[in-house]
Design a protein around this motif. Structure first.
Motif: not given
Length: 188
Positions: A7-17, A19-28
């Motif tokens: 879901h976050w990937i799709l949101q980021l691809q759609a331009g929703n910045r 969505a980067a935060r939860p990805l950042w928190e998960r993979y940092y």
């Protein structure tokens, strides 16, 4: 689905910045460990593993928004892309640090010496202005942009720190991050 990586990937691809935060928190943390392992034995004068991860994640986010990862569908695809970008950024940083050790004069000093020895032509002035804009707007963080502008205007690190309300060490780290990002942009 709203809390899933897909879901976050799709949101980021759609331009929703956002969505980067939860990805950042998960993979940092995992990416920092990866970058650290690829920077072992490399000087951290210009950028450390955290800076490499910041640059890699920024590149990923911009690439996702621009549609550069059409096969990015799930957490496994995402991890593969993040690993690839992080390893490349770490390798570029290691290569840059190696070049800096070999060069007795910095690239900035050489460029300034060349400019100072002759009057710039109008073409050179236009090219310099375009390069300046590209480099400045390549910094997505407004604080980094402000620091870069103040430095180019001739302010000392101490003056920049006082003006922006940061510690001297923070300004020095951010300047190193700016230099590293600009060098990596030149290599990419």
């Amino acid at each position: 689905m709203s809390g899933s990586v897909t879901h976050w990937i799709l949101q980021l691809q759609a331009g929703n910045r956002d969505a980067a935060r939860p990805l950042w928190e998960r993979y940092y943390q995992r990416l920092v460990g990866l970058a650290r392992s690829h920077l072992s034995g490399v000087s951290r004068r210009m950028a450390d593993e955290e800076d490499v991860v910041l640059m890699a994640f920024d590149s990923f986010c911009r690439g996702a928004e621009q549609g550069r990862f059409p096969d990015l569908n799930d957490r496994d695809d995402l991890w593969s892309v993040l690993v690839l970008i992080t390893v490349r950024k770490a390798a570029n940083q290691a290569q840059y640090e190696g070049r800096q050790k070999r060069n007795s004069r910095s690239i900035e000093a050489v460029a300034l010496d060349e400019i100072a020895t002759s009057d710039p032509t109008p073409d050179f002035a236009v090219q310099a202005a375009e390069a300046y804009r590209e480099l400045l707007f390549g910094l997505d963080d407004s604080i980094l942009q402000s620091i870069a502008v103040l430095k180019m205007e001739g302010y000392t690190n101490e003056e920049i720190a006082a003006q922006l309300g940061y510690s001297l060490r923070t300004i020095e780290r951010k300047l190193n991050l700016i230099r590293a990002q600009w060098m990596l942009e030149a290599v990419d």
